[in-house]
Design a protein around this motif. Structure first.
Motif, mmCIF file in Angstrom:
data_model
loop_
_atom_site.group_PDB
_atom_site.id
_atom_site.type_symbol
_atom_site.label_atom_id
_atom_site.label_comp_id
_atom_site.label_asym_id
_atom_site.label_seq_id
_atom_site.Cartn_x
_atom_site.Cartn_y
_atom_site.Cartn_z
ATOM 1 N N ASN A 77 0.835 -1.195 0.000
ATOM 2 C CA ASN A 77 0.000 0.000 0.000
ATOM 3 C C ASN A 77 0.876 1.254 0.000
ATOM 4 O O ASN A 77 1.596 1.520 0.955
ATOM 5 C CB ASN A 77 -0.907 -0.030 1.243
ATOM 6 C CG ASN A 77 -1.989 1.025 1.199
ATOM 7 O OD1 ASN A 77 -1.829 2.071 0.571
ATOM 8 N ND2 ASN A 77 -3.105 0.749 1.869
ATOM 9 N N SER A 79 -0.227 4.377 -0.158
ATOM 10 C CA SER A 79 -0.953 5.622 0.121
ATOM 11 C C SER A 79 -0.556 6.317 1.417
ATOM 12 O O SER A 79 -0.912 7.471 1.616
ATOM 13 C CB SER A 79 -2.468 5.394 0.060
ATOM 14 O OG SER A 79 -2.829 4.370 0.944
ATOM 15 N N ASN A 80 0.161 5.655 2.330
ATOM 16 C CA ASN A 80 0.589 6.348 3.559
ATOM 17 C C ASN A 80 2.062 6.129 3.879
ATOM 18 O O ASN A 80 2.388 5.567 4.923
ATOM 19 C CB ASN A 80 -0.219 5.896 4.779
ATOM 20 C CG ASN A 80 -1.421 5.038 4.418
ATOM 21 O OD1 ASN A 80 -2.483 5.584 4.174
ATOM 22 N ND2 ASN A 80 -1.266 3.725 4.361
HETATM 23 C C1 NAG Z 1 -4.148 1.728 1.925
HETATM 24 O O1 NAG Z 1 -4.209 2.315 3.222
HETATM 25 C C2 NAG Z 1 -5.232 3.279 3.344
HETATM 26 C C3 NAG Z 1 -5.094 3.937 4.710
HETATM 27 O O2 NAG Z 1 -4.746 3.020 5.710
HETATM 28 C C4 NAG Z 1 -6.576 2.622 3.162
HETATM 29 O O3 NAG Z 1 -7.621 3.576 3.291
HETATM 30 C C5 NAG Z 1 -6.625 1.997 1.770
HETATM 31 O O4 NAG Z 1 -7.832 1.298 1.619
HETATM 32 C C6 NAG Z 1 -5.465 1.057 1.576
HETATM 33 N N1 NAG Z 1 -5.438 0.625 0.186
HETATM 34 C C7 NAG Z 1 -5.362 -0.650 -0.164
HETATM 35 C C8 NAG Z 1 -5.318 -0.902 -1.629
HETATM 36 O O5 NAG Z 1 -5.333 -1.558 0.660
#
Ligand code: NAG
Length: 171
Positions: A77, A79-80
């Motif tokens: 992931n 995104s963070n």
């Molecule tokens: C990645 O992490 C974010 C925040 O924790 C979450 O909202 C998102 O669904 C995650 N994305 C995946 C593809 O797991």
């Protein structure tokens, strides 16, 4: 007295090892795996011993390096990120003992294997082969207390040997 001082100095200098810079992936650098590699980035890490203040040099083009949590490492992931680098040449200092997780920030690269776990030795820990990476959570040191006891024992054994040798040499 001089002998005591000298052996103390010897011990101190043995304990202060200089920091080392590791080339991530050696000559290959930090790239998207083609699938034909014989070794993963974690195979590369398993061949090395990392200590506090050592640095990792990531070399890459049209790519990036993200330091992430263990959970984000496992799911790739992006995104963070805890930290993100994208300038093609990144020197990252391993500032504490425990686990560090890195992934590529490019879509799909992490899933193909462009990710790396580095375990930094605790200062009191002997250089044993790294244990396998944790499957979840961030607790790096459940086994710490027994390892610490062992290394304290070996420290005193080393101190005794150094003293004995010094006395033998100088008295
Ligand atoms: C990645 O992490 C974010 C925040 O924790 C979450 O909202 C998102 O669904 C995650 N994305 C995946 C593809 O797991």
């Amino acid at each position: 007295m001089a002998a005591l001082l000298l052996s103390a100095l010897l011990l101190a200098s043995a304990a202060v090892a200089s920091a080392y810079q590791f080339e991530v992936g050696d000559e290959t650098g930090w790239i998207k795996p083609t699938g034909k590699e014989r070794h993963s980035y974690n195979d590369w890490a398993a061949q090395n011993r990392f200590h506090i203040h050592d640095t990792l040099h990531f070399k890459y083009a049209k790519d990036s390096v993200m330091e992430v949590s263990s959970a984000d490492y496992l799911t790739c992931n992006t995104s963070n990120p805890i930290a993100k680098f994208e300038h093609g040449s990144t020197v990252y200092e391993l500032s504490r003992p425990g686990f560090f997780y890195f992934i590529s920030g490019q879509p799909g690269h992490c899933k193909l294997g462009q990710r790396l776990i580095v375990r930094v030795m605790h200062p009191l820990q002997p250089d044993l082969p790294p244990a396998s990476a944790p499957t979840g959570g961030d607790s790096g040191w459940p086994e710490f207390s027994s390892t610490a006891k062992l290394s304290v024992v070996s420290y005193f054994v080393a101190a005794f040997v150094a003293l004995a040798v010094t006395f033998w040499l100088f008295l």
